[in-house]
Enzyme design. Sequence first.
Site, PDB file in Angstrom:
ATOM      1  CD  GLU A 168      -3.169  -0.805   2.849  1.00 13.05           C
ATOM      2  OE1 GLU A 168      -3.004  -0.339   2.998  1.00 13.05           O
ATOM      3  OE2 GLU A 168      -4.327  -1.608   2.591  1.00 13.05           O
ATOM      4  CD  GLU A 365      -4.185  -5.760   3.562  1.00  9.51           C
ATOM      5  OE1 GLU A 365      -4.338  -5.086   4.153  1.00  9.51           O
ATOM      6  OE2 GLU A 365      -2.240  -5.355   4.202  1.00  9.51           O
TER       7      GLU A 365
HETATM    8  C1  BGC Z   1      -6.209   3.449  10.070  1.00 11.14           C
HETATM    9  C2  BGC Z   1      -5.451   2.550   9.369  1.00 11.14           C
HETATM   10  C3  BGC Z   1      -5.184   2.100   7.959  1.00 11.14           C
HETATM   11  C4  BGC Z   1      -5.699   3.054   7.144  1.00 11.14           C
HETATM   12  C5  BGC Z   1      -5.722   3.258   4.971  1.00 11.14           C
HETATM   13  C6  BGC Z   1      -6.541   4.359   8.846  1.00 11.14           C
HETATM   14  O1  BGC Z   1      -7.952   4.828   9.243  1.00 11.14           O
HETATM   15  O2  BGC Z   1      -5.677   3.590  11.412  1.00 11.14           O
HETATM   16  O3  BGC Z   1      -4.705   1.249  10.011  1.00 11.14           O
HETATM   17  O4  BGC Z   1      -4.951   1.793   7.395  1.00 11.14           O
HETATM   18  O5  BGC Z   1      -6.910   4.017   7.476  1.00 11.14           O
HETATM   19  O6  BGC Z   1      -7.460   1.754   5.507  1.00 11.14           O
HETATM   20  C1  BGC Z   2      -2.811  -2.053   5.828  1.00 15.22           C
HETATM   21  C2  BGC Z   2      -2.648  -3.489   7.281  1.00 15.22           C
HETATM   22  C3  BGC Z   2      -4.182  -2.826   7.552  1.00 15.22           C
HETATM   23  C4  BGC Z   2      -5.131  -2.598   7.190  1.00 15.22           C
HETATM   24  C5  BGC Z   2      -7.074  -2.485   7.673  1.00 15.22           C
HETATM   25  C6  BGC Z   2      -4.345  -2.365   5.209  1.00 15.22           C
HETATM   26  O1  BGC Z   2      -4.258  -0.786   4.854  1.00 15.22           O
HETATM   27  O2  BGC Z   2      -2.210  -2.603   4.007  1.00 15.22           O
HETATM   28  O3  BGC Z   2      -1.648  -2.693   7.606  1.00 15.22           O
HETATM   29  O4  BGC Z   2      -3.830  -3.129   9.055  1.00 15.22           O
HETATM   30  O5  BGC Z   2      -4.819  -2.159   5.657  1.00 15.22           O
HETATM   31  O6  BGC Z   2      -6.233  -0.659   7.989  1.00 15.22           O
END
Ligand code: BGC
Ligand code: BGC
Length: 467
Positions: A168, A365
């Site tokens: 990502e 994912e």
């Molecule tokens: C979360 C992250 C996540 C991101 C993108 C944020 O709000 O804290 O963990 O990866 O959103 O989805």
């Molecule tokens: C990330 C993870 C994260 C998940 C949920 C993705 O953005 O690769 O590390 O925990 O989404 O936010």
Amino acid sequence: MTATDPVFEPDFLWGVAAAAYQIEGAVEEDGRGRSIWDEFCGRPGVVARGETGDVATDHYHRYREDVALMRDLGVGAYRLSVSWPRVQPTGRGVINEPGLDFYDRLIDELCAAGIAPAVTLFHWDLPQALQDNGGWLERDTAARLADYADIVGRRLGDRVRMWMPLNEPVVHTLYGHALGVHAPGYQLGFGALQAAHHQLLGHGLAVQALRAAGCENIGIASNHAPVHAASDAREDALAADIYDHLVNWTFADPVLRGTYPTPELAAALAGPVDEDLKTVAQPLDWFGINYYEPTVIAAPAARDEGASGVLEVELPPGLPFRPVALDTPDRTDFGWPIVPAGLRDIVRTFADRYGEMLPPLYITESGASFHDPDPVDGRVPDRRRIDYHRAHLHALKQAVDDGVDVRGYFVWSILDNFEWAAGYRERFGLVHVDYRTLERTPKDSYHWYRDLIAAHRTGQTVTASRS
Ligand code: BGC
Ligand code: BGC
């Protein structure tokens, strides 16, 4: 499996995913260096409740138990990430052998359990020493990623079955460098795009390094989702288009086509961008999509409601777009809208946009945070997580039925873990973790996924797809 579960081909790959900093803990063990997440978590007020990854799920010590859980689950693959500062404490030069040994043991354990290791090299935990030198804003970091890829590739390449240099890059760019809610905490706005370019360059160089080290089956785990305009108004459509280019095509076009989606974007970047793009666009064996939720975008001042709360952060003024809340009551406990059709749509969009240039896809994912209850008598009922995955798999199956080549699905995540700035309250796991005792308890969703996999099982293998 029940009558309501979708049916995929027998060779469809069922997987689970996690990332080093979110599960390992043991941050000071065996010569590990500091990462930008150690540093970030030490700043007051940036992570919920002041939580850190210091202990996390203690996977570093409990990996055997965790692999046993995966074996009993029956998954064909486990997507893990290697912690760069364990392998190279300062991100360059000398190898920290004990750190690399950990992954050697983990990979052996997976192979013995019949699980294909799928390895991410950079899941956001940059060695702090590289950050002190400018991190991804510095071109040199791309070359450092390639050196590190060479080290890991040579050591583990005989057993790793899928490789991803990056996870990502859009989230690391947007949250880490533009908005400052993830490490390294920079608030550069559009200035963050230089960090995107260097990550992409690092991806290309790392793919070359892995191949030179004899590694096969290389892709990327890239976050993508549909972007919708808030209304039919021309201004909203235009704003949505700008946002779509920024978060989706800025990250996929260079990798798959060797171009940036707009000439303005390429012109805004420093360095020999055209040359770099040739490096970025290494042929890939597959492309991984991480999908969570679509975004709705309005023109800047078109409506009254503020943008904060949608990206969980106050956006700087003057942007040419404004995220607005998707109008749905159907949300995870993290507040993220549940839109299974978005997975079908983004997969179809990739097939349409890239046509013949698109390698086979994996969903690297997909998952949801629900605030599950504590286990009672060894049980954690999480019906909504089962519904979430089942609905997303149905949507994915529709795209497969349309002819899109999707080879597998990785649940985020095998375990509850450290959800970055949101800390431990958000639980994405198929397995519950009690953070006081570190005890693992498979949730109902784990048992559902196990049954689904078992019903599909006949010859689960990961094959090099570019043949
Ligand atoms: C979360 C992250 C996540 C991101 C993108 C944020 O709000 O804290 O963990 O990866 O959103 O989805
Ligand atoms: C990330 C993870 C994260 C998940 C949920 C993705 O953005 O690769 O590390 O925990 O989404 O936010």
